[in-house]
Write an enzyme that holds these catalytic residues in place. Structure first.
Site, PDB file in Angstrom:
ATOM      1  N   SER A 142       0.663  -1.188   0.095  1.00 35.06           N
ATOM      2  CA  SER A 142      -0.096   0.041  -0.063  1.00 35.06           C
ATOM      3  C   SER A 142       0.836   1.553  -0.114  1.00 35.06           C
ATOM      4  O   SER A 142       1.644   1.443  -0.806  1.00 35.06           O
ATOM      5  CB  SER A 142      -0.704   0.079   0.942  1.00 35.06           C
ATOM      6  N   THR A 143       0.784   2.244   1.044  1.00 33.54           N
ATOM      7  CA  THR A 143       1.607   3.271   1.059  1.00 33.54           C
ATOM      8  C   THR A 143       2.927   3.216   0.988  1.00 33.54           C
ATOM      9  O   THR A 143       3.936   2.271   1.477  1.00 33.54           O
ATOM     10  CB  THR A 143       1.109   4.096   2.528  1.00 33.54           C
ATOM     11  N   HIS A 160      -2.931  -0.958  -3.132  1.00 28.58           N
ATOM     12  CA  HIS A 160      -3.900  -0.261  -2.901  1.00 28.58           C
ATOM     13  C   HIS A 160      -3.824   0.988  -3.836  1.00 28.58           C
ATOM     14  O   HIS A 160      -3.138   1.653  -3.529  1.00 28.58           O
ATOM     15  CB  HIS A 160      -4.101   0.086  -1.426  1.00 28.58           C
ATOM     16  N   MET A 193       0.031   1.085   5.424  1.00 27.32           N
ATOM     17  CA  MET A 193      -0.381   1.438   6.586  1.00 27.32           C
ATOM     18  C   MET A 193      -1.556   0.451   7.066  1.00 27.32           C
ATOM     19  O   MET A 193      -2.458  -0.057   6.055  1.00 27.32           O
ATOM     20  CB  MET A 193      -1.262   2.872   6.656  1.00 27.32           C
ATOM     21  N   ASP A 248      -4.105  -4.957   6.336  1.00 28.70           N
ATOM     22  CA  ASP A 248      -4.699  -5.695   5.243  1.00 28.70           C
ATOM     23  C   ASP A 248      -3.688  -6.617   4.985  1.00 28.70           C
ATOM     24  O   ASP A 248      -2.229  -6.181   4.755  1.00 28.70           O
ATOM     25  CB  ASP A 248      -5.190  -4.877   4.111  1.00 28.70           C
TER      26      ASP A 248
END
Length: 361
Positions: free
Chosen positions: A183-184, A209, A302, A305
């Site tokens: 993600s991030t 994401h 973050m 997940d």
């Protein structure tokens, strides 16, 4: 702890007003200034430097990418891109991610007030996540990615992999499938990994994401710099060596089997851990359908997940890898997977590609 100082830069008065209200209504955030363009922002930043910048792309006098590049050269600061959800701006926004932006917030061209109101929590979470980003890790990612030797893709026959082919003898039950969830901070990390892999690497499925429309541009970017064939996944795409499939934004991706053939299924099911696509959805499908022939990799991001899905993979006999804290822009996702006991190896970003290569046929 003192409040996170936030600077909003957007040429839309409506967007500035709404985002400013969100920032000021959260006790952990404090608005420094809301500027209509980067020139006004730079004047304000001479007096007060923010902890996080929320930045639009298309603005008068100076565009967001030029401003971002200037900031990253002079005083690296977490930047969250606030961009329109269009194909054209998706391409431009990915350039911003390559320049060092931490995260993407999307906004539609129509009914923007309604959209922003419905996604208030997402905006606040993105800002708080950015405030805790490991910028030194991000700078290292950018340095590694830009320092890699460019692949001469013109010398690679990417046509040898036809994802529309019917199953052949190359599909066998010992074939490995690598699943990557991030993600991030993941866009640059994925560029580094895929650029490091050879054309005969095991088949790869990826959940990053990212909003819809952005994933197609991102997959094209990865394809252009990698020896692998990289594409945005389509329903029923077969997984095969030398091919990397990126889950489309706003669709879950699962792995399924037909005989000895692995392929992907896409769906519009409910969000899982606030995400669609979700890393947990992908990992759990691998645990069920691929088991010990799977390799799970969870990287910077973050939240949690992928943590439960990683434990399922571990319990199924799959190889499981987490990115270490030092090289992660945000250590949340790998940390949660480690806490739940689903990780066999903890590796730096630099060492993950060589670990993946071990599983090629």
């Amino acid at each position: 702890m003192s409040a996170i100082q936030v600077l909003v830069i957007d040429d839309s008065a409506l967007v500035r007003k709404i985002l400013s209200e969100y920032v000021n209504s959260d006790p952990d955030l404090q608005l420094v200034y809301a500027a209509p363009d980067p020139i006004f922002a730079l004047q304000r930043m001479e007096k007060v430097w923010p902890d996080v910048i929320v930045l639009d792309i298309e603005m008068p006098r100076m565009n967001g990418i030029t401003f971002l590049q200037k900031i990253m050269r002079e005083r690296p600061t977490p930047v969250v891109i606030c961009s329109s959800l269009t194909t054209l701006e998706a391409d431009t926004t990915l350039l911003a991610m390559q320049a060092g932006a931490v995260d993407i917030i999307t906004k539609p061209q129509l009914q923007i007030k309604k959209f922003l109101e419905e996604n208030r929590l997402q905006f606040v979470r993105s800002i708080k996540s950015a405030a805790h980003a490991n910028l030194s890790a991000l700078q290292n990612e950018l340095a590694k990615e830009s320092g890699q030797k460019e692949t001469d893709v013109s010398k690679i026959d990417k046509g040898v992999l036809d994802v529309t082919q019917k199953p052949s003898s190359i599909f066998r039950t010992t074939q490995k499938v690598v699943a990557i969830g991030t993600s991030t901070g993941g866009t640059i990390a994925l560029e580094y990994i895929l650029k490091s892999l050879s054309y005969d690497s095991p088949g790869i499925v990826i959940v990053q994401h990212m909003p819809e429309k952005f994933t197609a541009s991102f997959a094209q970017r990865l394809h252009s710099i990698s020896q692998l064939t990289v594409k945005e996944a389509e329903d029923q795409d077969k997984i095969q060596p030398g091919l990397a499939l990126v889950a489309p934004g706003n669709q879950h991706m699962q792995v399924d089997t037909s005989g000895a053939t692995y392929f992907v299924r896409l769906s519009n099911g409910p969000r899982v851990n606030r995400h669609r696509p979700s890393v947990d959805v992908l990992f759990r499908s691998l645990a069920k359908k691929v088991g010990k022939n799977a390799v799970g990799v969870i990287m910077t991001g973050m939240g949690d997940d992928g943590a439960l899905g990683m434990k399922d993979l571990f319990d199924s006999g799959a190889a499981t890898i987490a990115q270490d804290e030092k090289s992660s822009v945000v250590f949340g996702m790998p940390k949660e997977a480690i806490k739940r006991g689903g990780v066999a190896k903890i590796l730096s970003l630099e060492k993950i590609p060589s670990e993946i290569i071990k599983y090629r046929a």
